[in-house]
Design a protein around this motif. Structure first.
Motif, short mmCIF file in Angstrom:
data_model
loop_
_atom_site.label_atom_id
_atom_site.label_comp_id
_atom_site.label_asym_id
_atom_site.label_seq_id
_atom_site.Cartn_x
_atom_site.Cartn_y
_atom_site.Cartn_z
N SER A 116 0.82 -1.22 0.00
CA SER A 116 0.00 0.00 0.00
C SER A 116 0.85 1.27 0.00
CB SER A 116 -0.94 0.01 1.22
OG SER A 116 -1.74 -1.15 1.25
N LEU A 117 1.84 1.35 -0.89
CA LEU A 117 2.67 2.53 -0.97
C LEU A 117 1.92 3.67 -1.64
CD1 LEU A 117 6.19 1.12 -1.95
CD2 LEU A 117 5.12 1.31 0.29
N THR A 118 2.02 4.85 -1.08
CA THR A 118 1.36 6.02 -1.64
C THR A 118 2.12 6.50 -2.86
OG1 THR A 118 2.65 7.55 -0.28
CG2 THR A 118 0.61 6.68 0.67
N SER A 119 1.53 7.44 -3.59
CA SER A 119 2.19 7.97 -4.79
C SER A 119 3.53 8.61 -4.46
CB SER A 119 1.27 8.98 -5.49
OG SER A 119 0.92 10.04 -4.60
N SER A 120 3.60 9.30 -3.31
CA SER A 120 4.87 9.91 -2.91
C SER A 120 5.90 8.85 -2.53
CB SER A 120 4.65 10.87 -1.73
OG SER A 120 4.12 10.18 -0.61
N GLN A 121 5.46 7.75 -1.94
CA GLN A 121 6.38 6.67 -1.57
C GLN A 121 6.87 5.91 -2.80
OE1 GLN A 121 3.67 4.69 1.20
NE2 GLN A 121 5.03 5.19 2.91
N ARG A 122 6.08 5.90 -3.86
CA ARG A 122 6.45 5.20 -5.09
C ARG A 122 7.35 6.04 -5.99
NH1 ARG A 122 0.90 4.34 -5.08
NH2 ARG A 122 0.63 5.52 -7.01
N LYS A 123 7.44 7.33 -5.69
CA LYS A 123 8.26 8.21 -6.50
C LYS A 123 9.74 7.84 -6.36
CE LYS A 123 9.06 13.10 -7.50
NZ LYS A 123 8.74 14.50 -7.11
N GLY A 124 10.38 7.59 -7.47
CA GLY A 124 11.79 7.24 -7.46
C GLY A 124 12.10 5.85 -6.96
N ILE A 125 11.07 5.01 -6.80
CA ILE A 125 11.27 3.66 -6.26
C ILE A 125 11.95 2.78 -7.30
CG2 ILE A 125 9.12 2.60 -7.06
CD1 ILE A 125 10.50 2.31 -3.48
N THR A 126 12.71 1.83 -6.83
CA THR A 126 13.29 0.77 -7.64
C THR A 126 13.01 -0.55 -6.91
OG1 THR A 126 15.45 0.77 -6.53
CG2 THR A 126 15.16 2.28 -8.41
N PRO A 127 13.09 -1.68 -7.58
CA PRO A 127 12.89 -2.95 -6.87
C PRO A 127 13.83 -3.10 -5.68
CG PRO A 127 12.78 -3.32 -9.22
CD PRO A 127 13.22 -1.89 -9.04
N GLY A 128 15.09 -2.71 -5.86
CA GLY A 128 16.06 -2.83 -4.77
C GLY A 128 15.73 -1.93 -3.61
N ARG A 129 15.39 -0.70 -3.90
CA ARG A 129 15.02 0.23 -2.84
C ARG A 129 13.78 -0.26 -2.10
NH1 ARG A 129 13.18 6.55 -3.83
NH2 ARG A 129 12.73 7.04 -1.64
#
Length: 223
Positions: A181-194
């Motif tokens: 349940s990651l928010t749009s701000s939490q998904r910003k710049g996300i990578t699988p590793g991160r």
């Protein structure tokens, strides 16, 4: 050919080794440590891909050994005797490895497909089928929740290995939904590793929980 138990134990040993490496990476990551965030994220992707690859090898290996040793398998149904001691093992490997050739390769990361394939090679009650007395809704030997987790792992694996638009869209959709349940701000710049290193799942980072669940799945396949 290793027995089912030997294959399970080898897989668990590998998972435990990967787990210790993850713990070392986490302990040595941070602003004042030798590993920076991008380093630990990239290492996490490699470690997860290694775990996922070994899981696929385990599934393939178990199907092979069962086909080569189970007297009720499709192989023994059609062949009464073998000219060489390891004849059944060689034929099982050819049958399993080349069943889809040349039209497509076989995807060992999809457990539902593996279950369907096993249904064609073995009678009821095989390793990949639900145990006797299980609810009719249970399709495989794995609990529904764990089967859903394996689907998540496939999506995560594809996001690491393929880098295709479809793999990325599926990954982003997964982390948006429960239990992450990651928010749009939490998904910003996300990578699988991160995602695997910085986000929590069942009280610990995602990568460690994924390793735990893969170990549980192996013990379910080979009690």
């Amino acid at each position: 050919m290793q027995s089912a138990v030997q294959q399970r134990d080898a897989f668990i040993k590998t998972i435990k080794h990967i787990r210790t490496v993850v713990q070392k990476v986490v302990a040595n990551s941070g602003p004042k440590n030798i590993l920076r965030a991008p380093d630990s994220h990239k290492i996490a992707e490699g470690l997860f891909l290694s775990a996922a690859t070994h899981w696929e090898e385990l599934c393939q290996g178990l199907l092979l050994v069962d086909l080569a040793t189970d007297n009720d398998s499709l192989l023994f149904k059609h062949v009464k005797g073998f000219r060489t001691k390891n004849g059944s093992h060689h034929l099982a490997e050819l049958l399993v490895s080349h069943l889809d050739h040349p039209h497509s390769f076989y995807d060992w990361s999809d457990f539902n497909k593996l279950h369907t394939r096993a249904n064609k090679l073995f009678p009821k009650g095989h390793r990949f089928a639900p145990p006797a007395g299980a609810p009719t809704s249970q399709k495989t030997c794995l609990p529904a929740a764990l089967l859903e987790d394996l689907i998540k792992f496939k999506r995560l694996r594809n996001a690491v290995a393929h880098k295709s638009d479809k793999a990325w869209e599926t990954f982003m959709k997964m982390i948006k939904e429960s239990p992450f349940s990651l928010t749009s701000s939490q998904r910003k710049g996300i990578t699988p590793g991160r995602f695997m290193v910085t986000k929590q799942w069942d009280g610990q980072i995602v990568l460690l929980t994924a390793l735990d669940k893969l170990e549980t799945a192996a013990k379910s396949l080979v009690p």
